[in-house]
Design an enzyme around this catalytic site. Structure first.
Site, PDB file in Angstrom:
ATOM      1  N   ASP A 154       4.723  -0.787  -2.719  1.00 58.02           N
ATOM      2  CA  ASP A 154       3.662  -1.774  -2.518  1.00 58.02           C
ATOM      3  C   ASP A 154       2.556  -1.072  -1.737  1.00 58.02           C
ATOM      4  O   ASP A 154       2.705  -0.801  -0.547  1.00 58.02           O
ATOM      5  CB  ASP A 154       4.228  -2.959  -1.728  1.00 58.02           C
ATOM      6  CG  ASP A 154       3.165  -4.003  -1.392  1.00 58.02           C
ATOM      7  OD1 ASP A 154       1.986  -3.805  -1.741  1.00 58.02           O
ATOM      8  OD2 ASP A 154       3.531  -5.038  -0.785  1.00 58.02           O
TER       9      ASP A 154
ATOM     10  N   LYS B 137      -7.409  -6.114  -1.072  1.00 58.59           N
ATOM     11  CA  LYS B 137      -7.589  -5.340   0.151  1.00 58.59           C
ATOM     12  C   LYS B 137      -8.639  -4.253  -0.076  1.00 58.59           C
ATOM     13  O   LYS B 137      -9.625  -4.183   0.610  1.00 58.59           O
ATOM     14  CB  LYS B 137      -6.280  -4.712   0.624  1.00 58.59           C
ATOM     15  CG  LYS B 137      -5.117  -5.619   1.086  1.00 58.59           C
ATOM     16  CD  LYS B 137      -5.348  -7.046   1.177  1.00 58.59           C
ATOM     17  CE  LYS B 137      -4.305  -7.935   1.787  1.00 58.59           C
ATOM     18  NZ  LYS B 137      -2.966  -7.950   1.275  1.00 58.59           N
TER      19      LYS B 137
ATOM     20  N   TRP C 201       5.657  -7.745   4.912  1.00 51.66           N
ATOM     21  CA  TRP C 201       5.524  -7.713   3.449  1.00 51.66           C
ATOM     22  C   TRP C 201       6.784  -7.181   2.783  1.00 51.66           C
ATOM     23  O   TRP C 201       7.211  -7.683   1.749  1.00 51.66           O
ATOM     24  CB  TRP C 201       4.283  -6.924   3.032  1.00 51.66           C
ATOM     25  CG  TRP C 201       3.037  -7.677   3.369  1.00 51.66           C
ATOM     26  CD1 TRP C 201       2.096  -7.337   4.295  1.00 51.66           C
ATOM     27  CD2 TRP C 201       2.619  -8.947   2.830  1.00 51.66           C
ATOM     28  NE1 TRP C 201       1.129  -8.307   4.361  1.00 51.66           N
ATOM     29  CE2 TRP C 201       1.418  -9.303   3.477  1.00 51.66           C
ATOM     30  CE3 TRP C 201       3.146  -9.822   1.871  1.00 51.66           C
ATOM     31  CZ2 TRP C 201       0.724 -10.481   3.201  1.00 51.66           C
ATOM     32  CZ3 TRP C 201       2.459 -11.000   1.585  1.00 51.66           C
ATOM     33  CH2 TRP C 201       1.267 -11.328   2.246  1.00 51.66           C
TER      34      TRP C 201
HETATM   35  C1  LIG Z   1      -1.739  -8.836   1.068  1.00 52.24           C
HETATM   36  C2  LIG Z   1      -0.483  -8.141   0.750  1.00 52.24           C
HETATM   37  C3  LIG Z   1       0.438  -8.660  -0.182  1.00 52.24           C
HETATM   38  C4  LIG Z   1       0.246  -9.997  -0.857  1.00 52.24           C
HETATM   39  O1  LIG Z   1      -0.736  -9.959  -1.813  1.00 52.24           O
HETATM   40  P1  LIG Z   1      -1.005 -11.255  -2.727  1.00 52.24           P
HETATM   41  O2  LIG Z   1      -1.956 -10.713  -3.728  1.00 52.24           O
HETATM   42  O3  LIG Z   1      -1.592 -12.305  -1.837  1.00 52.24           O
HETATM   43  O4  LIG Z   1       0.265 -11.689  -3.307  1.00 52.24           O
HETATM   44  C5  LIG Z   1       1.568  -7.920  -0.439  1.00 52.24           C
HETATM   45  N1  LIG Z   1       1.815  -6.761   0.172  1.00 52.24           N
HETATM   46  C6  LIG Z   1       0.944  -6.227   1.069  1.00 52.24           C
HETATM   47  C7  LIG Z   1       1.253  -4.919   1.713  1.00 52.24           C
HETATM   48  C8  LIG Z   1      -0.225  -6.910   1.385  1.00 52.24           C
HETATM   49  O5  LIG Z   1      -1.083  -6.396   2.276  1.00 52.24           O
END
Ligand SMILES: *Cc1c(COP(=O)(O)O)cnc(C)c1O
Length: 365
Positions: A176, A200, A107
């Site tokens: 993030d 998540k 990511w």
């Molecule tokens: C799932 C995830 C993303 C992507 O999320 P989207 O909403 O599909 O763009 C980005 N960073 C992390 C750490 C993730 O687990």
């Protein structure tokens, strides 16, 4: 059509993933005739008092649960976490400056690629040297002289590495937190912007939660297109355009659920217990299961492990699925197995999986 826990699998998917049954049930009950208005929320104007209330309550719910300080705005922005990968450098990376990134896995790699499309990026740590199984010591991280911010991915969902401490740097940290938000407290002093795709821990996909300090908003350049500018989202109270109402409504319900359970303190305790249950099984059956991740940085949300070979990995995933434990296949980029254990995964789910792991190792070891 009321579903009960026994109708439901233990869903170990990485995202979208399990959400609290109580939340799903409440949404289902309220959907066709929201609070006796004769229509559902997703059929109403986003300027209606009902929808505006939901946004206010979702915002307050996030503020309460996450103890967000007053100098931070709470935004809901369409496009998920991926959209933030580009929106962040477009707003925070002025000409002549650079951005520091920690490359800790799949990511952060995507975040870095989008930042590079906007400006200069310094990699302070490159986890590819260790196949993304470890993280830098927080005390070893120093921001570059011309850095505007430092970006980290607090929990790498695919590799299963999670920061414990964050560096002390004199630039704002941008994080993030998609796959761990609400699972532990946040030290806001260090962060200028925190973002998380909802799917998540807090709701359905397609929407990102963004926490942003006013001092960062003040720096957003004026020449961006409307939707890309954080300042406009702040001004519009997350209703710059027709917003993802259903997602925000679900986030509100998840915040209510979390509060009733005991908030982040409860979630953190649960995460400790669930992850320990699984890592203990890996250690107990050491030699059969292997967790490639440095013990210091093992994720409490995504537990990655392998069996002795790819055939057994596949058999593990298939047999677990047959016993009502789904989503255990590792990400296609790394193989092996992965159990994602977000807030809504009951402890019993982790216990059932650990028992299955023990039995599978005994049978195939
Ligand atoms: C799932 C995830 C993303 C992507 O999320 P989207 O909403 O599909 O763009 C980005 N960073 C992390 C750490 C993730 O687990």
């Amino acid at each position: 059509m009321t579903a009960t826990t026994t109708d439901r699998i233990f869903n170990f998917s990485a995202g979208p993933c399990t959400l609290p049954l109580e939340v799903l049930q409440q949404a289902a009950d309220e959907l066709p005739n929201y609070q006796n208005n004769g229509a559902s929320l997703i059929e109403m104007s986003h300027r209606s008092k009902q929808v505006v209330s939901v946004f206010e309550e979702a915002t307050q719910g996030v503020r309460d649960v996450l103890c967000v300080p007053d100098d931070m705005h709470i935004l809901f922005i369409g496009g998920g976490a991926t959209f933030q990968f580009g929106m962040i450098p477009m707003n925070l990376l002025p000409n002549g400056k650079s951005a520091d990134y920690i490359h800790s896995g799949a990511w952060s790699k995507k975040a870095i690629a989008d930042a590079k499309a906007v400006g200069n990026v310094n990699l302070l740590f490159d986890g590819s040297d260790s196949n993304f199984t470890t993280l830098p010591d927080a005390t070893s991280i120093k921001a570059s002289d011309d850095a505007a911010y430092l970006h980290v991915c607090s929990n790498e969902t695919i590799g299963g590495v999670q920061f414990t401490d964050y560096p002390d740097v004199d630039v704002p940290i941008v994080a993030d937190m998609s796959s761990e938000i609400t699972s532990r407290p946040i030290d806001y002093d260090k962060f200028g912007l925190i973002y998380a795709g909802a799917q998540k821990n807090i709701g359905p996909a397609g929407c990102a939660l963004v926490l942003i300090k006013q001092e960062i908003v003040d720096q957003c350049p004026g020449n961006l297109i409307n939707y890309l500018n954080y300042a406009n989202h702040v001004k519009g109270a997350s209703m710059l355009n027709t917003p993802p109402v259903f997602q925000v409504y679900m986030i509100k319900l998840v915040m209510d659920w979390l509060k009733a359970k005991g908030g982040v303190a409860w979630a953190q305790q649960q995460a400790e217990t669930r992850s320990k249950t699984l890592y203990d099984s890996v250690e107990r059956n050491n030699g059969f299961y292997k967790c490639p991740v440095d013990a210091k940085y093992r994720s409490k949300m995504n537990v990655v492990f392998t069996t002795p070979n790819a055939d057994l990995d596949a058999a593990f995933v298939k047999e677990a699925d047959a016993q009502g434990m789904s989503g255990l296949k590792g990400h296609r980029s790394v193989g092996g197995c992965r159990a994602s254990i977000y807030n809504a995964m009951p402890i019993e789910g982790a216990e059932a999986l650990a028992s299955f792991m023990d039995a599978f190792a005994a049978k195939n070891g």
